[in-house]
Design a protein around this motif. Structure first.
Motif, PDB file in Angstrom:
ATOM      1  N   VAL A   1      -9.379  37.668 -22.352  1.00 33.97           N
ATOM      2  CA  VAL A   1      -8.255  38.349 -22.074  1.00 33.97           C
ATOM      3  C   VAL A   1      -8.253  38.130 -20.392  1.00 33.97           C
ATOM      4  N   ALA A   2      -9.330  38.241 -19.674  1.00 30.20           N
ATOM      5  CA  ALA A   2      -9.655  38.024 -18.380  1.00 30.20           C
ATOM      6  C   ALA A   2      -9.359  36.787 -17.800  1.00 30.20           C
TER       7      ALA A   2
ATOM      8  N   ARG B   1     -15.673  43.970 -10.083  1.00 29.88           N
ATOM      9  CA  ARG B   1     -17.031  44.007  -9.525  1.00 29.88           C
ATOM     10  C   ARG B   1     -17.485  42.315  -9.111  1.00 29.88           C
ATOM     11  N   LEU B   2     -16.910  41.520 -10.269  1.00 28.01           N
ATOM     12  CA  LEU B   2     -17.165  39.992 -10.250  1.00 28.01           C
ATOM     13  C   LEU B   2     -16.228  39.250 -10.837  1.00 28.01           C
ATOM     14  N   PRO B   3     -15.101  38.934 -10.030  1.00 27.99           N
ATOM     15  CA  PRO B   3     -13.944  38.252 -10.583  1.00 27.99           C
ATOM     16  C   PRO B   3     -14.448  36.973 -10.730  1.00 27.99           C
ATOM     17  N   THR B   4     -14.265  36.709 -12.292  1.00 36.10           N
ATOM     18  CA  THR B   4     -14.955  35.400 -12.816  1.00 36.10           C
ATOM     19  C   THR B   4     -13.810  34.383 -13.198  1.00 36.10           C
ATOM     20  N   ASN B   5     -14.082  33.080 -13.214  1.00 30.03           N
ATOM     21  CA  ASN B   5     -12.939  32.115 -13.604  1.00 30.03           C
ATOM     22  C   ASN B   5     -11.840  32.415 -13.452  1.00 30.03           C
ATOM     23  N   THR B   6     -11.543  32.324 -11.937  1.00 28.39           N
ATOM     24  CA  THR B   6     -10.468  32.968 -11.336  1.00 28.39           C
ATOM     25  C   THR B   6      -9.317  31.800 -11.345  1.00 28.39           C
ATOM     26  N   SER B   7      -9.533  30.705 -11.811  1.00 28.97           N
ATOM     27  CA  SER B   7      -8.302  29.912 -12.198  1.00 28.97           C
ATOM     28  C   SER B   7      -7.903  30.026 -13.680  1.00 28.97           C
TER      29      SER B   7
END
Lengths: 393, 140
Positions: free
Chosen positions: A180-181, A329-335
């Motif tokens: 979902v993120a 805390r750790l934005p991940t796979n931001t694309s």
């Protein structure tokens, strides 16, 4: 003798980044997709193709002497040129080898990249769709697998997910938080393959593929490519883009096998990360955003543990806390990652890590005040791993 | 279904590498035999011509108990090969033998929802062709 933290930390920088069209790009070969990404990276850098004197790439499995074919299409001769064979760990390894070659005086400016045509390849016929296989037939196992109906990367990684769930009580709901993120991030990326929202109910309702993985635990079949240009820190100062420093890199390979020891639960990311943190002089608390090789949801969860963002066994709670979303805390796979942007074997993660360090994104896509990005690569037969730590100059 | 499609729908048979021929010959006789090192005494799998524990090349294919436990497993719902269309959902498991090596196989004789990690299992042989038997595992 080279001291990595003294001699390689901040020695080189990424000065250009590019990607090709992503998703379904019929009638374009993997070679031309990669050249498209490389042209975009060269334009982005403000340099000329004649400034490139090194090529390090990893070809698709069916293409021999890949780097030679790329050089021919770019129309250049170079000092340093080779292709790698570490699966999804190859793309970061290419950047690492570029930095080492530049440090050794073997080249001054190296282009690295990877392109593939996995969507086209798995949709060329009904048989290809059923097999859902990008590896050439002659490279597949011929015993101890097909006679049991054991096929494909989904099942291989699902073994790790089952074991992790058994040991630590990890749940599918927690895997779903990763899917979902990534989708949320992809919706802010106009080039991403996936365009529609995904919520937890849809995640649970989707068909099972190889349990415990359902459809949305699996990354995409994509056509696409990415490329970056690496040069020395000194040269980077005079170029068009804000340089992105290569602060550290590492690799580790659990060649005893995915099924050996505890490798399916504690992956090669652990030792690869320790090496990269050591070179960079940094630790997990210093990392502001992560681009983690997300061939499957579970692989993000276990790598986050292996990289020390939480303890082993606590990855489920970590991802379910919202840590991976923008503002977390750790934005991940931001694309959008390979789960929702496009699966280019980790190359787009390198591109996105570099872009986050430039601070040129619109606010909705930029990890606020991010100074350090960690990028991971994972692959081969689930046992090769590489780590890249990038920073703002 | 036309004839070529029917032929394609046969389940794949193992195509032994030279080093695993004795394993499949024993399996045909319904015996599970793995390479055992004459130097360090350990078993290994898959077969190869030297011991991955000590690199000695002195070994013999030796019977094992056929008992073990499920280390991990997955359940196939998607059909990747037409010959398995009637089998889904089916379990592929990594079985850790009492002697140490881990073998990929199927867990049979039980519905997938009853399979768990650490479940004790015992080898059984499936005669999949006139001259080929495949080791599988059932719960003890």
């Amino acid at each position: 003798m080279i001291d990595p933290s003294r001699d390689l930390r901040d020695a080189c920088a990424i000065v250009g980044a590019g990607h090709s069209r992503l998703g379904r790009v019929p009638s374009v070969s993997s070679l031309d997709l990669l050249v498209e990404a490389m042209r975009n990276a060269i334009t982005d850098s403000g340099m000329s193709v004649q400034d490139i004197d090194g090529i390090v790439c990893r070809g698709p499995d069916d293409i021999y002497s890949h780097h030679q074919q790329i050089g021919a299409r770019l129309g250049i001769n170079v000092k340093f040129s080779t292709s790698l064979d570490n699966g999804g760990a190859s793309q970061i390894l290419a950047v690492a080898i570029a930095a080492m070659a530049i440090k050794a005086g073997m080249a001054t400016t190296v282009i690295c990249g990877y392109g593939r045509d996995s969507w086209s390849r798995t949709h060329s016929s009904e048989e290809a769709r059923v097999k859902n296989q990008t590896t050439p037939d002659d490279q597949l196992p011929k015993e101890f697998a097909p006679e049991y109906g054991y096929f494909g990367a989904v099942a291989a990684h699902a073994f790790g997910a089952t074991r992790h769930m058994h040991l630590y009580g990890t749940t599918r709901e927690q895997f779903g938080a990763i899917a979902v993120a990534c989708r949320e991030h992809a919706l802010r990326n106009p080039d991403a393959q996936m365009k529609k929202p995904l919520n937890m109910a849809q995640y649970h309702e989707a068909p099972q593929i190889v349990a415990p993985f359902g459809l949305y635990d699996c990354s995409l079949r994509s056509d696409g490519a990415g490329a970056v240009i690496v040069t020395s820190r000194e040269r980077a100062r005079d170029l068009k883009q804000p340089p992105v420093l290569i602060k550290g890199f590492g690799s580790y390979n659990n060649l005893r096998g995915w099924f050996a020891d505890d490798n399916m639960v504690t992956t090669a990311a652990k030792k690869s990360g320790e090496i990269a943190y050591g070179m960079a002089g940094l630790g997990p608390d210093d990392v502001d955003c992560a681009q983690i090789y997300d061939c499957f949801t579970y692989m993000v969860l276990t790598q986050l543990e292996d990289y020390g963002f939480c303890k082993k066994g606590e990855g489920g709670d970590f991802v379910a806390s919202g840590a991976l979303r923008m503002g977390g805390r750790l934005p991940t796979n931001t694309s959008g990652g390979q789960l929702s942007e496009a699966h280019v074997e980790g190359m787009l993660q390198v591109v996105e890590g570099a872009r986050q360090m430039r601070h040129t994104y619109p606010a909705e896509r930029q990890v606020k005040d991010a100074e350090i990005a960690l990028v991971s690569g994972h692959g081969g037969n689930q046992v090769c791993h590489s780590t890249l730590i990038l920073g703002r100059a | 279904m036309n004839e070529p499609a029917r032929a394609k729908a046969a389940k794949p048979l193992p195509k032994p590498a030279p080093e695993s021929v004795p394993y499949w010959e024993a399996a045909k006789q319904h015996r599970l035999e793995l390479p055992k090192c004459n130097a360090c005494g350990k078993f290994w799998f898959p077969p190869s011509q030297s011991c991955p524990h000590c690199l000695a090349a002195d070994f013999a294919f030796t019977p094992v108990s056929g008992r073990g436990k499920v280390f991990s497993f997955v359940t196939f719902h998607r059909v990747y090969h037409p010959a398995f269309a009637g089998e889904v959902p089916y379990v592929v498991a990594l079985v850790e033998l009492d002697e140490g090596p881990r073998l990929l196989s199927n867990v049979v004789g039980v519905t997938p929802d009853k399979v768990t990690c650490e479940m004790p299992v015992q080898v059984v042989f499936d005669d999949v062709a006139a001259d080929v038997a495949v080791p599988k595992f059932k719960p003890v």
